[in-house]
Design a protein around this motif. Structure first.
Motif, PDB file in Angstrom:
ATOM      1  N   VAL A   1      -0.382  95.531  52.450  1.00  0.00           N
ATOM      2  CA  VAL A   1       0.131  94.249  52.090  1.00  0.00           C
ATOM      3  C   VAL A   1       1.496  94.076  52.266  1.00  0.00           C
ATOM      4  O   VAL A   1       2.288  95.226  52.477  1.00  0.00           O
ATOM      5  CB  VAL A   1      -0.069  93.938  50.584  1.00  0.00           C
ATOM      6  N   LEU A   2       2.195  93.181  52.137  1.00  0.00           N
ATOM      7  CA  LEU A   2       3.701  93.076  52.298  1.00  0.00           C
ATOM      8  C   LEU A   2       4.076  92.565  51.277  1.00  0.00           C
ATOM      9  O   LEU A   2       3.937  91.511  50.569  1.00  0.00           O
ATOM     10  CB  LEU A   2       4.034  92.146  53.658  1.00  0.00           C
ATOM     11  N   VAL A   3       5.056  93.365  50.591  1.00  0.00           N
ATOM     12  CA  VAL A   3       5.486  92.967  49.151  1.00  0.00           C
ATOM     13  C   VAL A   3       7.089  92.766  49.120  1.00  0.00           C
ATOM     14  O   VAL A   3       8.073  93.609  50.026  1.00  0.00           O
ATOM     15  CB  VAL A   3       5.356  94.262  48.321  1.00  0.00           C
ATOM     16  N   VAL A   4       7.438  91.914  48.676  1.00  0.00           N
ATOM     17  CA  VAL A   4       9.135  91.353  48.747  1.00  0.00           C
ATOM     18  C   VAL A   4       9.491  91.454  47.124  1.00  0.00           C
ATOM     19  O   VAL A   4       8.823  91.141  46.317  1.00  0.00           O
ATOM     20  CB  VAL A   4       9.268  89.923  49.152  1.00  0.00           C
ATOM     21  N   ASN A   5      10.871  91.978  47.312  1.00  0.00           N
ATOM     22  CA  ASN A   5      11.355  92.017  45.975  1.00  0.00           C
ATOM     23  C   ASN A   5      12.978  91.949  46.143  1.00  0.00           C
ATOM     24  O   ASN A   5      13.103  91.848  47.118  1.00  0.00           O
ATOM     25  CB  ASN A   5      11.051  93.581  45.269  1.00  0.00           C
ATOM     26  N   SER A   6      13.522  92.195  44.988  1.00  0.00           N
ATOM     27  CA  SER A   6      15.096  91.663  44.998  1.00  0.00           C
ATOM     28  C   SER A   6      15.844  92.074  43.723  1.00  0.00           C
ATOM     29  O   SER A   6      15.155  92.336  42.755  1.00  0.00           O
ATOM     30  CB  SER A   6      15.156  90.116  44.811  1.00  0.00           C
ATOM     31  N   PHE A   7      17.277  92.530  44.391  1.00  0.00           N
ATOM     32  CA  PHE A   7      18.222  92.803  43.041  1.00  0.00           C
ATOM     33  C   PHE A   7      18.528  91.443  42.241  1.00  0.00           C
ATOM     34  O   PHE A   7      19.406  91.716  41.356  1.00  0.00           O
ATOM     35  CB  PHE A   7      19.356  93.532  43.898  1.00  0.00           C
ATOM     36  N   SER A   8      18.231  90.357  42.792  1.00  0.00           N
ATOM     37  CA  SER A   8      18.710  88.910  42.193  1.00  0.00           C
ATOM     38  C   SER A   8      18.458  88.853  40.589  1.00  0.00           C
ATOM     39  O   SER A   8      19.537  88.620  40.013  1.00  0.00           O
ATOM     40  CB  SER A   8      18.363  88.010  42.929  1.00  0.00           C
ATOM     41  N   LYS A   9      17.051  88.993  40.340  1.00  0.00           N
ATOM     42  CA  LYS A   9      16.877  88.529  39.066  1.00  0.00           C
ATOM     43  C   LYS A   9      16.641  89.482  37.970  1.00  0.00           C
ATOM     44  O   LYS A   9      17.528  89.589  37.115  1.00  0.00           O
ATOM     45  CB  LYS A   9      15.372  87.811  39.157  1.00  0.00           C
ATOM     46  N   TYR A  10      15.720  90.393  37.756  1.00  0.00           N
ATOM     47  CA  TYR A  10      15.731  91.404  36.746  1.00  0.00           C
ATOM     48  C   TYR A  10      17.055  92.118  36.788  1.00  0.00           C
ATOM     49  O   TYR A  10      17.800  92.343  35.767  1.00  0.00           O
ATOM     50  CB  TYR A  10      14.482  92.243  36.961  1.00  0.00           C
ATOM     51  N   PHE A  11      17.453  92.657  37.996  1.00  0.00           N
ATOM     52  CA  PHE A  11      18.563  93.528  38.259  1.00  0.00           C
ATOM     53  C   PHE A  11      20.201  92.514  38.015  1.00  0.00           C
ATOM     54  O   PHE A  11      21.020  93.280  38.101  1.00  0.00           O
ATOM     55  CB  PHE A  11      18.849  94.208  39.307  1.00  0.00           C
ATOM     56  N   GLY A  12      19.867  91.342  37.877  1.00  0.00           N
ATOM     57  CA  GLY A  12      21.179  90.426  37.775  1.00  0.00           C
ATOM     58  C   GLY A  12      22.132  90.652  38.838  1.00  0.00           C
ATOM     59  O   GLY A  12      23.364  90.499  38.437  1.00  0.00           O
ATOM     60  N   MET A  13      21.682  90.474  40.228  1.00  0.00           N
ATOM     61  CA  MET A  13      22.837  90.698  41.099  1.00  0.00           C
ATOM     62  C   MET A  13      22.700  89.775  42.133  1.00  0.00           C
ATOM     63  O   MET A  13      22.595  89.870  43.518  1.00  0.00           O
ATOM     64  CB  MET A  13      22.600  92.308  41.723  1.00  0.00           C
ATOM     65  N   THR A  14      22.346  88.357  41.559  1.00  0.00           N
ATOM     66  CA  THR A  14      22.280  87.293  42.739  1.00  0.00           C
ATOM     67  C   THR A  14      23.350  87.441  44.056  1.00  0.00           C
ATOM     68  O   THR A  14      23.028  86.869  45.057  1.00  0.00           O
ATOM     69  CB  THR A  14      22.247  85.997  42.115  1.00  0.00           C
ATOM     70  N   GLY A  15      24.467  87.369  43.182  1.00  0.00           N
ATOM     71  CA  GLY A  15      25.715  87.033  44.293  1.00  0.00           C
ATOM     72  C   GLY A  15      25.846  88.365  45.268  1.00  0.00           C
ATOM     73  O   GLY A  15      26.667  88.131  46.018  1.00  0.00           O
ATOM     74  N   TRP A  16      24.923  89.302  45.157  1.00  0.00           N
ATOM     75  CA  TRP A  16      25.491  90.581  45.929  1.00  0.00           C
ATOM     76  C   TRP A  16      24.695  90.620  47.064  1.00  0.00           C
ATOM     77  O   TRP A  16      24.593  91.385  47.979  1.00  0.00           O
ATOM     78  CB  TRP A  16      24.946  91.919  45.051  1.00  0.00           C
ATOM     79  N   ARG A  17      23.572  89.641  47.157  1.00  0.00           N
ATOM     80  CA  ARG A  17      22.585  89.323  48.428  1.00  0.00           C
ATOM     81  C   ARG A  17      21.981  90.733  48.648  1.00  0.00           C
ATOM     82  O   ARG A  17      22.325  91.140  49.843  1.00  0.00           O
ATOM     83  CB  ARG A  17      23.354  88.761  49.431  1.00  0.00           C
ATOM     84  N   LEU A  18      21.052  91.088  47.821  1.00  0.00           N
ATOM     85  CA  LEU A  18      20.385  92.302  48.013  1.00  0.00           C
ATOM     86  C   LEU A  18      19.124  92.109  47.795  1.00  0.00           C
ATOM     87  O   LEU A  18      18.638  91.922  46.419  1.00  0.00           O
ATOM     88  CB  LEU A  18      21.186  93.656  47.643  1.00  0.00           C
ATOM     89  N   GLY A  19      17.901  92.604  48.389  1.00  0.00           N
ATOM     90  CA  GLY A  19      16.575  92.532  48.175  1.00  0.00           C
ATOM     91  C   GLY A  19      16.077  93.658  48.871  1.00  0.00           C
ATOM     92  O   GLY A  19      16.595  94.461  49.687  1.00  0.00           O
ATOM     93  N   TRP A  20      14.779  93.742  48.874  1.00  0.00           N
ATOM     94  CA  TRP A  20      13.803  94.554  49.859  1.00  0.00           C
ATOM     95  C   TRP A  20      12.187  94.163  50.117  1.00  0.00           C
ATOM     96  O   TRP A  20      11.978  93.324  49.277  1.00  0.00           O
ATOM     97  CB  TRP A  20      13.869  95.873  49.074  1.00  0.00           C
TER      98      TRP A  20
END
Ligand SMILES: Cc1ncc(COP(=O)(O)O)c(C=O)c1O
Length: 393
Positions: A232-251
């Motif tokens: 499966v392809l799983v997408v995640n982000s540092f934006s929401k739980y990690f509170g880093m929206t403006g750092w533009r980082l996901g995985w």
């Protein structure tokens, strides 16, 4: 002065893109604030907390150490390892760090996932209501977003049965988000297995957006799709739980066979994700940071527990308490028959910004409004007073 027409010509597919209404509302709210108005932000899906201190300190240190050059295209090895460890601790799943691709927000991951899977003319099943950009990622490839209406009777999620019923000859995959935006609904492990079987037995690929993981209010945290399957392809982000929206980082976590293809895409599409953000994010998984983030999640839960009954009292229909994310998707049909006019009036006349349901698809969209509960509780209380006044006027 004459202009050469062909310089101004744009590609056909750009005309199919729809605007991201939440950003329209955010910008209009900003304009009003610039004129001195007080606006309560319930439109944008962005934690109102500043990024947690250990992450900021890690960024300072990285700057002092001169970490300002390009990073490797799929992310710095330390971060890929830290994300892989996160899966072991949180979900009990072992992921080879090579399968972790760090991206410029999950937005870049989503764009590349569709780029990988979709040919012109293909179809992709998406829940309606759902995150609006996904349909545009599919349209951008001259492919067809196949919107599947989901209501409270489906917990606002695709099910195995819906996948089978809506699968068409040109469908190549299905995407779900759990918790979902805009409804906050969560899929359990059995449903995930059912969806995986339904999609793969049709010969398609399942894409799972888990960017609101960590922000759930259920007794047990949700399962990752990676507990169910590797392909499966799983997408995640540092934006929401990690509170880093403006750092533009996901995985994303991808099957081993796709790693090289995604590497080529990342190299070409954006070279690398921001180096400073990646060194900062290394601190995101430290126990001290996680305890700050879990404290913030508890505050969101309090806000949810206040806001849902308060809205219900005002005449908004909400099907139970959302299990995750920080949104309430409220049915406004008892209050208005035009959610966009309603939202503009709330913003312009009463200083409350929220998002019309028409941002999230077509199914009963104009009967809904999404409220984000990311502002502090006293501001949400003020918002409810303002909404009450709006309904009386
Ligand atoms: C469901 C969902 N997926 C993806 C994104 C993109 O977020 P980002 O690019 O900040 O990771 C968002 C943003 O609101 C979202 O709600």
């Amino acid at each position: 002065m004459t202009q050469r027409q062909n310089i101004m010509r744009t590609a056909e597919r750009t005309r199919k893109l729809t605007s991201f209404k939440v950003v329209d509302f955010l910008e209009a709210a900003g304009q009003l604030e610039a004129e001195g108005r007080d606006i309560i932000h319930m439109e944008i899906g962005e934690p109102r907390f500043a990024t947690a201190t250990p992450i900021i300190e890690a960024a300072h240190l990285a700057l002092d150490q001169g970490k300002t050059a390009y990073a490797p295209s799929c992310g710095i090895p330390e971060l890929r390892l830290a994300i892989s460890d996160h899966y072991r601790h949180r979900y009990g799943v072992r992921i080879d760090p090579r399968r972790v691709i760090v991206t410029t927000g999950s937005s870049a991951a989503l764009g590349m996932v569709f780029e990988l899977l979709v040919n012109p003319g293909d179809g992709f099943l998406l829940a309606d209501p759902g995150y609006p950009c996904n349909a545009n990622f599919v349209r951008r490839l001259d492919a067809e977003p196949q919107l599947v209406p989901v209501g409270p009777e489906h917990n606002y999620q695709l099910t195995a049965d819906l996948v089978n019923r809506h699968w068409q000859a040109n469908t190549v995959g299905a995407m779900i988000a759990t918790p979902s935006n805009p409804t906050g609904s969560v899929i359990d492990r059995d449903q995930m297995s059912g969806l995986y079987r339904a999609v793969t037995s049709q010969g398609g690929t399942l894409v799972v957006d888990e960017i609101y993981h960590g922000l759930t209010y259920t007794a047990a945290p949700p399962s990752s799709a990676l507990e169910v399957a590797e392909d499966v392809l799983v997408v995640n982000s540092f934006s929401k739980y990690f509170g880093m929206t403006g750092w533009r980082l996901g995985w994303m976590v991808v099957p081993e066979t796709f790693v090289d293809l995604f590497t080529v895409m990342a190299q070409n599409f954006y070279i690398a994700s921001p180096t400073l953000s990646q060194y900062a994010a290394l601190a995101a998984f430290q126990p001290e940071t996680l305890s700050i983030l879990d404290g913030r999640c508890a505050e969101f839960q309090q806000s949810r527990d206040y806001l849902v009954p308060a809205l219900q009292q005002l005449g908004f229909a909400v099907a139970g308490l959302p299990e995750g994310a920080f949104y309430v998707y409220a049915d406004v049909s008892a209050l208005t028959d035009n959610c966009e006019d309603f939202c503009w009036r709330l913003l312009n006349e009463h200083g409350v910004a929220c998002t019309p349901g028409t941002d999230f698809g077509q199914y009963r969209a104009s009967q809904h409004v999404r409220f984000a509960y990311t502002e502090p509780l006293p501001r949400l209380q003020l918002a409810v007073q303002r909404i009450e006044r709006a309904l009386q006027s």
